[in-house]
Design a protein around this motif. Structure first.
Motif, PDB file in Angstrom:
ATOM      1  N   UNK A  27       0.886  -1.147  -0.007  1.00 34.43           N
ATOM      2  CA  UNK A  27       0.020  -0.096  -0.023  1.00 34.43           C
ATOM      3  C   UNK A  27       0.786   1.106   0.051  1.00 34.43           C
ATOM      4  N   UNK A  28       0.435   2.270  -0.823  1.00 34.44           N
ATOM      5  CA  UNK A  28       1.058   3.563  -0.829  1.00 34.44           C
ATOM      6  C   UNK A  28       0.346   4.575  -0.225  1.00 34.44           C
ATOM      7  N   UNK A  29       0.878   5.836  -0.442  1.00 37.68           N
ATOM      8  CA  UNK A  29      -0.066   6.797   0.043  1.00 37.68           C
ATOM      9  C   UNK A  29      -1.699   7.006  -0.844  1.00 37.68           C
ATOM     10  N   UNK A  30      -1.406   6.534  -2.091  1.00 34.02           N
ATOM     11  CA  UNK A  30      -2.609   6.069  -2.946  1.00 34.02           C
ATOM     12  C   UNK A  30      -3.822   5.509  -2.452  1.00 34.02           C
ATOM     13  N   UNK A  31      -3.510   4.245  -1.633  1.00 33.08           N
ATOM     14  CA  UNK A  31      -4.182   3.376  -0.788  1.00 33.08           C
ATOM     15  C   UNK A  31      -4.691   3.969   0.561  1.00 33.08           C
ATOM     16  N   UNK A  32      -3.584   4.610   1.144  1.00 27.86           N
ATOM     17  CA  UNK A  32      -3.821   5.098   2.447  1.00 27.86           C
ATOM     18  C   UNK A  32      -3.637   6.690   2.581  1.00 27.86           C
ATOM     19  N   UNK A  33      -4.369   7.330   1.965  1.00 28.42           N
ATOM     20  CA  UNK A  33      -4.213   9.053   1.861  1.00 28.42           C
ATOM     21  C   UNK A  33      -4.288   9.744   3.105  1.00 28.42           C
ATOM     22  N   UNK A  34      -3.414  10.544   3.420  1.00 27.27           N
ATOM     23  CA  UNK A  34      -3.365  11.414   4.320  1.00 27.27           C
ATOM     24  C   UNK A  34      -4.842  12.078   4.979  1.00 27.27           C
ATOM     25  N   UNK A  35      -5.580  12.119   4.068  1.00 32.82           N
ATOM     26  CA  UNK A  35      -6.949  12.525   4.440  1.00 32.82           C
ATOM     27  C   UNK A  35      -7.924  11.691   5.172  1.00 32.82           C
ATOM     28  N   UNK A  36      -7.354  10.475   5.218  1.00 34.58           N
ATOM     29  CA  UNK A  36      -7.906   9.520   6.225  1.00 34.58           C
ATOM     30  C   UNK A  36      -8.106   9.990   7.694  1.00 34.58           C
ATOM     31  N   UNK A  37      -6.921  10.857   7.957  1.00 33.18           N
ATOM     32  CA  UNK A  37      -7.019  11.432   9.290  1.00 33.18           C
ATOM     33  C   UNK A  37      -7.936  12.405   9.491  1.00 33.18           C
ATOM     34  N   UNK A  38      -8.478  13.011   8.562  1.00 29.03           N
ATOM     35  CA  UNK A  38      -9.362  14.067   8.515  1.00 29.03           C
ATOM     36  C   UNK A  38     -10.902  13.510   9.061  1.00 29.03           C
ATOM     37  N   UNK A  39     -11.262  12.353   9.012  1.00 28.60           N
ATOM     38  CA  UNK A  39     -12.539  11.579   9.326  1.00 28.60           C
ATOM     39  C   UNK A  39     -12.342  11.745  10.810  1.00 28.60           C
ATOM     40  N   UNK A  40     -13.518  11.560  11.535  1.00 25.28           N
ATOM     41  CA  UNK A  40     -13.700  11.536  13.053  1.00 25.28           C
ATOM     42  C   UNK A  40     -13.865  10.059  13.476  1.00 25.28           C
ATOM     43  N   UNK A  41     -12.871   9.375  12.912  1.00 27.36           N
ATOM     44  CA  UNK A  41     -13.114   7.886  13.259  1.00 27.36           C
ATOM     45  C   UNK A  41     -12.114   7.395  14.130  1.00 27.36           C
TER      46      UNK A  41
END
Length: 244
Positions: free
Chosen positions: A45-59
């Motif tokens: 997996x690269x940043x394409x699969x795990x984008x930094x934007x995932x950290x913006x979700x309230x999960x």
């Protein structure tokens, strides 16, 4: 006082990227389990699969480690794989990682020892009861290392593992529940398939566990997930709890 439990879902409810699943799931659940089921693919997996934007979700995120770990040696290699995946999503501050454990307690011990040597925390590891491994033989390692438990209710009912509920100190070790209707041939069915006995077990379990325990509605398609979520919401009053 009514208990409130955090509800989560796998990162594969839609046949889409993790980010698209998060976009869909954000209005339904508070947690995401990152379904890292295949070793080779997930290590790549690269940043394409795990984008930094995932950290913006309230999960609240946690990981489910690969299902295809071979356990051919002593457990060190498997620990290195899982720790690499943990490091890959460190930016999401995962609170735990779920492991389908080996049958041999020596391999589990070595896995935990290696995990800790690499910089991991033993308590962050959750071992799951699975087909053929009900945790009874592994329990001395659980007590000795401080690892915790992911209780899969479907596995418990499908494979007659109810005896694990009586293990010494069991309830305080349960940090996560996997919940769905039933398992047949390793397929998860929605909650419309859950028997009365299954609902009674679920209610008993909710009574015994801490309200800090997270509950995963472990379905892997949109239709089953949404139907199960509807059923679960409707059952809240009967269960005497609230899911958020």
């Amino acid at each position: 006082m009514m208990k409130t439990f955090l509800l989560s879902a796998p990162s594969y409810v839609l046949p889409a990227t993790i980010e698209k699943n998060c976009l869909f799931l954000q209005k339904y659940v508070s947690g995401i389990y990152l379904a890292f089921f295949e070793t080779k693919a997930c290590l790549e997996y690269t940043e394409k699969d795990l984008p930094l934007s995932l950290a913006n979700f309230p999960f609240r995120y946690h990981i489910h480690f690969p299902l295809d770990l071979k356990w051919q040696k002593d457990g060190c290699y498997e620990a290195e794989i899982c720790f690499s995946l943990w490091e890959k999503v460190k930016f999401l501050s995962p609170w735990s990682g779920v492991l389908h454990p080996p049958k041999e307690k020596e391999k589990l011990q070595k896995f935990v020892d290696t995990w800790v040597d690499l910089g991991g925390i033993a308590e962050d590891l959750l071992i799951e009861n699975i087909k053929g491994i009900d945790l009874v033989d592994l329990w001395p390692v659980v007590l000795g290392t401080g690892v915790n438990v992911c209780l899969d209710i479907g596995h418990m009912l499908a494979y007659g593992q109810e005896s694990i509920l009586h293990l010494s100190g069991f309830w305080k070790r349960v940090k996560l529940l996997h919940f769905y209707g039933k398992e047949t041939c390793e397929r998860h069915y929605d909650l419309s398939f859950l028997s009365d006995a299954g609902w009674n077990f679920f209610k008993k379990i909710l009574t015994n566990i801490s309200d800090q325990t997270e509950i995963v509605l472990e379905l892997f398609n949109k239709k089953d997930f949404l139907n199960s979520l509807r059923i679960l919401r409707k059952k809240q009053k009967d269960l005497g709890v609230k899911f958020v």
